[in-house]
Design a protein around this motif. Structure first.
Motif, PDB file in Angstrom:
ATOM      1  N   HIS A 268       1.569 -20.263 -16.696  1.00 39.25           N
ATOM      2  CA  HIS A 268       2.625 -19.337 -16.274  1.00 39.25           C
ATOM      3  C   HIS A 268       2.914 -19.205 -14.868  1.00 39.25           C
ATOM      4  N   ARG A 269       2.257 -20.163 -14.199  1.00 38.09           N
ATOM      5  CA  ARG A 269       2.592 -20.195 -12.665  1.00 38.09           C
ATOM      6  C   ARG A 269       3.863 -20.661 -12.432  1.00 38.09           C
ATOM      7  N   ALA A 270       4.187 -21.959 -12.931  1.00 41.26           N
ATOM      8  CA  ALA A 270       5.480 -22.490 -12.709  1.00 41.26           C
ATOM      9  C   ALA A 270       6.618 -21.794 -12.954  1.00 41.26           C
ATOM     10  N   GLY A 271       6.424 -21.023 -14.008  1.00 37.17           N
ATOM     11  CA  GLY A 271       7.567 -20.123 -14.442  1.00 37.17           C
ATOM     12  C   GLY A 271       8.124 -19.160 -13.366  1.00 37.17           C
ATOM     13  N   ARG A 272       6.913 -18.398 -12.919  1.00 35.45           N
ATOM     14  CA  ARG A 272       7.105 -17.334 -12.027  1.00 35.45           C
ATOM     15  C   ARG A 272       7.834 -17.849 -10.755  1.00 35.45           C
ATOM     16  N   ILE A 273       7.544 -19.133 -10.170  1.00 34.90           N
ATOM     17  CA  ILE A 273       8.158 -19.494  -9.225  1.00 34.90           C
ATOM     18  C   ILE A 273       9.745 -19.727  -9.512  1.00 34.90           C
ATOM     19  N   LYS A 274       9.662 -20.481 -10.551  1.00 37.46           N
ATOM     20  CA  LYS A 274      11.128 -20.979 -10.896  1.00 37.46           C
ATOM     21  C   LYS A 274      12.341 -19.764 -10.921  1.00 37.46           C
ATOM     22  N   ASN A 278      15.527 -19.231  -9.193  1.00 35.38           N
ATOM     23  CA  ASN A 278      16.773 -19.037  -9.890  1.00 35.38           C
ATOM     24  C   ASN A 278      17.702 -17.967  -9.156  1.00 35.38           C
ATOM     25  N   PHE A 279      16.965 -16.837  -8.737  1.00 27.91           N
ATOM     26  CA  PHE A 279      17.754 -15.927  -7.858  1.00 27.91           C
ATOM     27  C   PHE A 279      18.158 -16.506  -6.518  1.00 27.91           C
ATOM     28  N   LEU A 280      17.186 -17.221  -5.845  1.00 26.24           N
ATOM     29  CA  LEU A 280      17.344 -17.616  -4.412  1.00 26.24           C
ATOM     30  C   LEU A 280      18.399 -18.502  -4.573  1.00 26.24           C
ATOM     31  N   ARG A 281      18.737 -19.651  -5.596  1.00 26.53           N
ATOM     32  CA  ARG A 281      19.860 -20.349  -5.320  1.00 26.53           C
ATOM     33  C   ARG A 281      21.149 -19.622  -5.256  1.00 26.53           C
ATOM     34  N   ARG A 282      21.468 -18.263  -5.516  1.00 29.38           N
ATOM     35  CA  ARG A 282      22.881 -17.874  -5.306  1.00 29.38           C
ATOM     36  C   ARG A 282      23.315 -17.574  -3.827  1.00 29.38           C
ATOM     37  N   ARG A 283      22.175 -17.981  -3.043  1.00 27.81           N
ATOM     38  CA  ARG A 283      22.453 -17.607  -1.370  1.00 27.81           C
ATOM     39  C   ARG A 283      21.989 -18.923  -0.736  1.00 27.81           C
ATOM     40  N   TYR A 284      20.903 -19.549  -1.178  1.00 24.20           N
ATOM     41  CA  TYR A 284      20.264 -20.621  -0.292  1.00 24.20           C
ATOM     42  C   TYR A 284      20.582 -22.132  -1.150  1.00 24.20           C
ATOM     43  N   PRO A 285      21.371 -23.065  -0.368  1.00 26.38           N
ATOM     44  CA  PRO A 285      21.410 -24.347  -1.049  1.00 26.38           C
ATOM     45  C   PRO A 285      20.209 -24.878  -1.269  1.00 26.38           C
ATOM     46  N   GLN A 286      19.177 -24.964  -0.381  1.00 22.67           N
ATOM     47  CA  GLN A 286      17.805 -25.601  -0.668  1.00 22.67           C
ATOM     48  C   GLN A 286      17.112 -25.200  -1.873  1.00 22.67           C
ATOM     49  N   ALA A 290      16.229 -27.436  -5.214  1.00 19.11           N
ATOM     50  CA  ALA A 290      14.778 -27.157  -5.507  1.00 19.11           C
ATOM     51  C   ALA A 290      14.648 -26.902  -6.898  1.00 19.11           C
ATOM     52  N   TYR A 291      15.676 -25.790  -7.441  1.00 15.44           N
ATOM     53  CA  TYR A 291      15.557 -25.468  -8.582  1.00 15.44           C
ATOM     54  C   TYR A 291      16.056 -26.249  -9.649  1.00 15.44           C
ATOM     55  N   GLN A 292      17.017 -27.075  -9.417  1.00 17.14           N
ATOM     56  CA  GLN A 292      17.527 -28.253 -10.438  1.00 17.14           C
ATOM     57  C   GLN A 292      16.372 -29.260 -10.381  1.00 17.14           C
ATOM     58  N   ALA A 293      15.597 -29.528  -9.329  1.00 14.48           N
ATOM     59  CA  ALA A 293      14.710 -30.577  -9.310  1.00 14.48           C
ATOM     60  C   ALA A 293      13.292 -30.200 -10.193  1.00 14.48           C
TER      61      ALA A 293
END
Length: 324
Positions: A268-274, A278-286, A290-293
Protein backbone atom coordinates in the motif's frame (compact mmCIF):
# COMPACT_ATOMS: atom_id res chain seq x y z
CA UNK A 1 -5.66 34.94 10.57
CA UNK A 2 -6.03 31.54 12.23
CA UNK A 3 -5.57 28.49 9.98
CA UNK A 4 -6.92 25.04 10.86
CA UNK A 5 -5.98 21.88 8.99
CA UNK A 6 -9.10 19.91 8.10
CA UNK A 7 -9.68 16.21 8.73
CA UNK A 8 -9.84 14.17 5.53
CA UNK A 9 -10.81 10.55 5.94
CA UNK A 10 -8.61 8.25 3.85
CA UNK A 11 -5.99 10.88 3.09
CA UNK A 12 -5.08 13.38 5.78
CA UNK A 13 -4.08 11.06 8.60
CA UNK A 14 -1.41 11.56 11.25
CA UNK A 15 1.43 10.75 8.82
CA UNK A 16 0.42 13.52 6.45
CA UNK A 17 -0.42 15.88 9.34
CA UNK A 18 3.10 15.30 10.59
CA UNK A 19 4.58 16.30 7.24
CA UNK A 20 2.30 19.26 6.47
CA UNK A 21 2.89 20.82 9.88
CA UNK A 22 6.64 20.82 9.25
CA UNK A 23 5.90 23.89 7.14
CA UNK A 24 4.89 26.83 9.38
CA UNK A 25 1.47 28.42 9.06
CA UNK A 26 -0.97 25.83 10.43
CA UNK A 27 -2.25 26.79 13.89
CA UNK A 28 -4.30 23.70 14.72
CA UNK A 29 -5.31 20.33 13.25
CA UNK A 30 -8.38 18.14 13.60
CA UNK A 31 -8.00 14.37 13.33
CA UNK A 32 -9.99 12.06 11.08
CA UNK A 33 -13.19 11.02 12.77
CA UNK A 34 -13.22 8.32 15.44
CA UNK A 35 -16.49 6.45 14.99
CA UNK A 36 -18.54 5.84 18.12
CA UNK A 37 -21.42 3.36 17.88
CA UNK A 38 -22.64 1.47 20.93
CA UNK A 39 -19.60 0.88 23.11
CA UNK A 40 -16.90 2.73 24.97
CA UNK A 41 -13.66 2.54 23.05
CA UNK A 42 -10.39 1.77 24.80
CA UNK A 43 -7.71 4.43 24.91
CA UNK A 44 -5.61 2.55 22.36
CA UNK A 45 -8.21 3.25 19.65
CA UNK A 46 -7.95 7.00 20.20
CA UNK A 47 -4.16 6.74 20.22
CA UNK A 48 -4.13 4.73 17.00
CA UNK A 49 -6.11 7.33 15.06
CA UNK A 50 -4.60 10.32 16.84
CA UNK A 51 -1.15 9.22 18.06
CA UNK A 52 -0.34 12.86 18.81
CA UNK A 53 -2.25 12.25 22.05
CA UNK A 54 0.81 10.34 23.22
CA UNK A 55 2.94 13.49 23.07
CA UNK A 56 0.72 16.14 24.56
CA UNK A 57 -1.79 16.29 21.71
CA UNK A 58 0.66 17.92 19.32
CA UNK A 59 2.50 17.04 16.14
CA UNK A 60 6.28 16.87 16.39
CA UNK A 61 6.33 20.44 15.12
CA UNK A 62 4.24 21.52 18.11
CA UNK A 63 0.89 22.04 16.37
CA UNK A 64 -2.09 20.99 18.53
CA UNK A 65 -4.45 18.31 17.22
CA UNK A 66 -8.05 17.95 18.35
CA UNK A 67 -9.37 14.40 18.00
CA UNK A 68 -12.81 14.25 16.36
CA UNK A 69 -15.68 12.00 17.44
CA UNK A 70 -18.47 10.89 15.12
CA UNK A 71 -21.67 9.28 16.39
CA UNK A 72 -25.34 9.89 17.09
CA UNK A 73 -25.98 8.65 20.63
CA UNK A 74 -25.43 11.43 23.21
CA UNK A 75 -24.76 9.10 26.14
CA UNK A 76 -22.30 6.89 24.27
CA UNK A 77 -20.51 9.89 22.81
CA UNK A 78 -20.27 11.41 26.28
CA UNK A 79 -18.84 8.20 27.73
CA UNK A 80 -16.24 8.03 24.99
CA UNK A 81 -15.40 11.70 25.37
CA UNK A 82 -14.77 11.08 29.07
CA UNK A 83 -12.22 8.38 28.20
CA UNK A 84 -10.68 10.60 25.56
CA UNK A 85 -10.38 13.41 28.11
CA UNK A 86 -8.10 11.25 30.26
CA UNK A 87 -5.54 11.50 27.44
CA UNK A 88 -5.58 15.28 27.91
CA UNK A 89 -6.34 16.38 24.33
CA UNK A 90 -6.12 20.09 23.48
CA UNK A 91 -9.83 19.90 22.62
CA UNK A 92 -12.51 17.51 21.37
CA UNK A 93 -14.29 18.05 18.06
CA UNK A 94 -17.67 16.62 17.05
CA UNK A 95 -18.51 15.66 13.47
CA UNK A 96 -21.85 16.86 12.08
CA UNK A 97 -20.60 17.31 8.53
CA UNK A 98 -19.47 14.02 7.02
CA UNK A 99 -21.44 13.42 3.77
CA UNK A 100 -20.33 9.80 3.27
CA UNK A 101 -23.23 7.46 2.55
CA UNK A 102 -21.89 4.72 4.80
CA UNK A 103 -21.88 7.18 7.71
CA UNK A 104 -25.19 8.84 6.84
CA UNK A 105 -27.01 5.50 6.56
CA UNK A 106 -26.45 5.02 10.28
CA UNK A 107 -27.71 8.50 11.16
CA UNK A 108 -24.26 10.02 11.69
CA UNK A 109 -22.36 12.96 10.26
CA UNK A 110 -24.37 15.45 8.23
CA UNK A 111 -27.64 13.54 8.65
CA UNK A 112 -27.80 14.82 12.23
CA UNK A 113 -28.45 18.30 10.81
CA UNK A 114 -32.07 17.23 10.27
CA UNK A 115 -32.48 17.17 14.05
CA UNK A 116 -31.26 20.44 15.63
CA UNK A 117 -32.58 19.43 19.05
CA UNK A 118 -30.48 16.27 18.78
CA UNK A 119 -27.42 18.40 18.04
CA UNK A 120 -27.94 20.28 21.28
CA UNK A 121 -28.32 17.05 23.24
CA UNK A 122 -25.11 15.60 21.84
CA UNK A 123 -22.96 18.67 22.41
CA UNK A 124 -24.39 19.25 25.88
CA UNK A 125 -23.76 15.62 26.89
CA UNK A 126 -20.16 15.74 25.72
CA UNK A 127 -19.62 19.15 27.31
CA UNK A 128 -20.81 17.80 30.67
CA UNK A 129 -18.62 14.71 30.37
CA UNK A 130 -15.25 16.43 29.96
CA UNK A 131 -13.36 18.85 32.20
CA UNK A 132 -14.09 22.52 31.67
CA UNK A 133 -10.55 23.29 30.51
CA UNK A 134 -10.97 21.05 27.44
CA UNK A 135 -12.85 22.94 24.71
CA UNK A 136 -15.55 21.15 22.76
CA UNK A 137 -15.94 22.28 19.15
CA UNK A 138 -18.13 21.10 16.28
CA UNK A 139 -18.05 20.91 12.51
CA UNK A 140 -21.24 21.19 10.46
CA UNK A 141 -22.41 21.64 6.90
CA UNK A 142 -25.18 23.99 5.80
CA UNK A 143 -27.72 21.18 5.90
CA UNK A 144 -28.64 17.87 4.31
CA UNK A 145 -30.64 18.44 1.11
CA UNK A 146 -30.87 22.23 1.49
CA UNK A 147 -29.67 24.97 3.83
CA UNK A 148 -33.06 26.02 5.22
CA UNK A 149 -32.12 25.01 8.78
CA UNK A 150 -28.48 26.14 8.75
CA UNK A 151 -29.01 28.97 11.24
CA UNK A 152 -31.11 26.74 13.48
CA UNK A 153 -28.36 24.10 13.50
CA UNK A 154 -25.63 26.61 14.35
CA UNK A 155 -27.76 27.94 17.20
CA UNK A 156 -28.37 24.39 18.42
CA UNK A 157 -24.64 23.67 18.55
CA UNK A 158 -23.98 26.92 20.39
CA UNK A 159 -26.82 26.21 22.82
CA UNK A 160 -25.26 22.85 23.60
CA UNK A 161 -21.99 24.48 24.60
CA UNK A 162 -19.80 24.33 21.51
CA UNK A 163 -16.93 26.76 21.96
CA UNK A 164 -16.29 27.00 18.22
CA UNK A 165 -18.12 25.91 15.07
CA UNK A 166 -16.48 25.09 11.76
CA UNK A 167 -18.93 25.54 8.88
CA UNK A 168 -18.34 23.70 5.62
CA UNK A 169 -20.22 25.96 3.26
CA UNK A 170 -22.09 23.25 1.35
CA UNK A 171 -24.92 20.86 2.09
CA UNK A 172 -24.56 17.11 2.33
CA UNK A 173 -26.23 16.76 -1.07
CA UNK A 174 -23.74 19.18 -2.63
CA UNK A 175 -20.83 17.04 -1.44
CA UNK A 176 -17.59 18.63 -2.59
CA UNK A 177 -18.89 20.14 -5.82
CA UNK A 178 -17.98 23.80 -6.37
CA UNK A 179 -18.88 26.37 -5.39
CA UNK A 180 -18.79 26.69 -1.63
CA UNK A 181 -21.40 29.17 -0.40
CA UNK A 182 -19.23 31.29 1.90
CA UNK A 183 -21.70 34.16 2.14
CA UNK A 184 -24.18 31.83 3.84
CA UNK A 185 -21.76 31.54 6.76
CA UNK A 186 -22.24 35.27 7.40
CA UNK A 187 -25.88 34.56 8.20
CA UNK A 188 -24.82 32.06 10.83
CA UNK A 189 -22.30 34.51 12.28
CA UNK A 190 -25.12 36.99 12.81
CA UNK A 191 -27.14 34.40 14.72
CA UNK A 192 -24.58 33.00 17.19
CA UNK A 193 -21.96 34.50 19.46
CA UNK A 194 -19.43 31.65 19.42
CA UNK A 195 -16.54 31.91 16.94
CA UNK A 196 -17.16 30.46 13.48
CA UNK A 197 -14.53 29.04 11.15
CA UNK A 198 -15.14 29.07 7.38
CA UNK A 199 -14.35 25.94 5.37
CA UNK A 200 -14.78 24.72 1.82
CA UNK A 201 -13.17 25.23 -1.60
CA UNK A 202 -10.14 27.24 -0.38
CA UNK A 203 -7.38 26.36 -2.83
CA UNK A 204 -5.39 29.59 -3.01
CA UNK A 205 -4.57 32.87 -1.30
CA UNK A 206 -7.19 34.51 -3.50
CA UNK A 207 -9.81 31.96 -2.44
CA UNK A 208 -8.95 32.56 1.22
CA UNK A 209 -9.33 36.32 0.83
CA UNK A 210 -12.65 35.93 -0.96
CA UNK A 211 -13.87 33.49 1.70
CA UNK A 212 -12.97 35.84 4.53
CA UNK A 213 -14.73 38.76 2.84
CA UNK A 214 -17.88 36.76 2.07
CA UNK A 215 -18.13 34.94 5.41
CA UNK A 216 -16.74 37.60 7.72
CA UNK A 217 -14.68 34.89 9.45
CA UNK A 218 -11.17 35.58 10.67
CA UNK A 219 -10.37 31.86 10.97
CA UNK A 220 -10.32 29.41 8.08
CA UNK A 221 -10.09 25.63 7.83
CA UNK A 222 -8.30 24.29 4.76
CA UNK A 223 -7.99 20.69 3.63
CA UNK A 224 -7.50 19.73 0.00
CA UNK A 225 -5.97 23.13 -0.72
CA UNK A 226 -3.21 22.53 1.84
CA UNK A 227 -2.62 18.97 0.59
CA UNK A 228 -2.25 20.31 -2.96
CA UNK A 229 -0.01 23.17 -1.83
CA UNK A 230 1.83 22.64 1.48
CA UNK A 231 2.89 26.30 1.40
CA UNK A 232 -0.68 27.64 1.40
CA UNK A 233 -1.04 28.26 5.14
CA UNK A 234 2.41 29.85 5.27
CA UNK A 235 1.59 32.10 2.33
CA UNK A 236 -1.67 33.11 3.97
CA UNK A 237 0.20 34.01 7.15
CA UNK A 238 2.88 35.96 5.31
CA UNK A 239 0.88 37.35 2.42
CA UNK A 240 3.33 35.73 -0.01
CA UNK A 241 2.82 34.26 -3.47
CA UNK A 242 5.90 32.02 -3.41
CA UNK A 243 5.40 28.27 -3.67
CA UNK A 244 7.83 25.79 -2.13
CA UNK A 245 10.92 25.14 -4.22
CA UNK A 246 11.40 21.63 -5.60
CA UNK A 247 14.13 20.77 -3.07
CA UNK A 248 11.90 21.63 -0.11
CA UNK A 249 8.93 19.83 -1.64
CA UNK A 250 11.20 16.83 -2.16
CA UNK A 251 12.22 16.87 1.51
CA UNK A 252 8.54 16.74 2.48
CA UNK A 253 7.82 13.89 0.09
CA UNK A 254 10.77 11.84 1.33
CA UNK A 255 9.83 12.51 4.93
CA UNK A 256 6.32 11.29 4.15
CA UNK A 257 7.74 8.23 2.44
CA UNK A 258 9.78 7.49 5.57
CA UNK A 259 6.65 7.83 7.72
CA UNK A 260 4.59 5.62 5.43
CA UNK A 261 7.36 3.00 5.19
CA UNK A 262 7.32 2.60 8.96
CA UNK A 263 3.57 2.16 9.34
CA UNK A 264 2.06 0.92 6.07
CA UNK A 265 2.26 -2.51 4.45
CA UNK A 266 4.60 -2.54 1.43
CA UNK A 267 1.78 -3.22 -1.04
CA UNK A 268 0.00 0.00 0.00
CA UNK A 269 2.98 2.33 0.33
CA UNK A 270 3.31 3.45 -3.30
CA UNK A 271 -0.40 4.21 -3.43
CA UNK A 272 -0.14 6.60 -0.51
CA UNK A 273 2.62 8.63 -2.14
CA UNK A 274 0.89 8.66 -5.51
CA UNK A 275 -2.30 9.83 -3.84
CA UNK A 276 -0.47 12.89 -2.49
CA UNK A 277 1.38 13.48 -5.78
CA UNK A 278 -2.01 13.52 -7.50
CA UNK A 279 -2.96 16.53 -5.37
CA UNK A 280 0.45 18.21 -5.60
CA UNK A 281 0.42 18.20 -9.40
CA UNK A 282 -2.31 20.85 -9.34
CA UNK A 283 0.32 23.39 -8.26
CA UNK A 284 3.75 21.89 -8.83
CA UNK A 285 4.96 20.97 -12.36
CA UNK A 286 7.64 18.65 -10.97
CA UNK A 287 4.97 16.74 -9.08
CA UNK A 288 2.98 16.39 -12.31
CA UNK A 289 6.00 14.92 -14.07
CA UNK A 290 6.72 12.58 -11.17
CA UNK A 291 3.10 11.46 -10.98
CA UNK A 292 2.94 10.62 -14.68
CA UNK A 293 6.22 8.71 -14.49
CA UNK A 294 5.39 6.83 -11.29
CA UNK A 295 1.66 6.20 -11.59
CA UNK A 296 2.25 2.61 -12.81
CA UNK A 297 5.05 1.98 -10.29
CA UNK A 298 3.74 -0.26 -7.50
CA UNK A 299 6.90 -1.60 -5.87
CA UNK A 300 6.29 -0.54 -2.29
CA UNK A 301 9.77 -1.56 -1.16
CA UNK A 302 11.73 0.54 -3.66
CA UNK A 303 9.33 3.34 -4.48
CA UNK A 304 11.47 5.81 -2.53
CA UNK A 305 14.37 5.21 -4.90
CA UNK A 306 12.13 5.88 -7.88
CA UNK A 307 10.81 9.04 -6.22
CA UNK A 308 14.39 10.27 -5.72
CA UNK A 309 14.86 10.35 -9.49
CA UNK A 310 12.36 13.22 -9.59
CA UNK A 311 13.02 14.76 -6.19
CA UNK A 312 16.69 14.11 -5.30
CA UNK A 313 17.57 14.13 -1.62
CA UNK A 314 20.03 16.99 -1.26
CA UNK A 315 19.97 17.45 2.52
CA UNK A 316 20.45 21.16 2.10
CA UNK A 317 16.91 22.25 2.72
CA UNK A 318 16.15 20.53 6.01
CA UNK A 319 16.08 23.82 7.93
CA UNK A 320 13.18 25.09 5.84
CA UNK A 321 10.91 22.33 7.08
CA UNK A 322 12.40 21.56 10.47
CA UNK A 323 10.01 21.12 13.44
CA UNK A 324 9.24 24.30 15.28
Amino acid sequence: MTILLAPMEGLLDHDLREVLTRVPGIDRCVSEFIRVTDQVLPARVFLRICPELGRGGRTRSGVPVRPQLLGSDPACLADNAAVLATLNPPGIDLNFGCPAKVVNRHGGGAMLLDDPEGLTRIVAAVRRAVPAHIPVSAKMRLGTDDDARAVECAQALADGGAAEIVVHARTRAQGYRPPAHWSRIADLRAAVTVPLVANGEIWSVEDAQACREASGCHALMIGRGQVADPSLALRLAQGSDALLDNATLGELLHHYWAQVSQRVEPRHRAGRIKQWLNFLRRRYPQAEQAYQALRAHNDGRHFGQALAQWFPLTGGHEAAVAPR
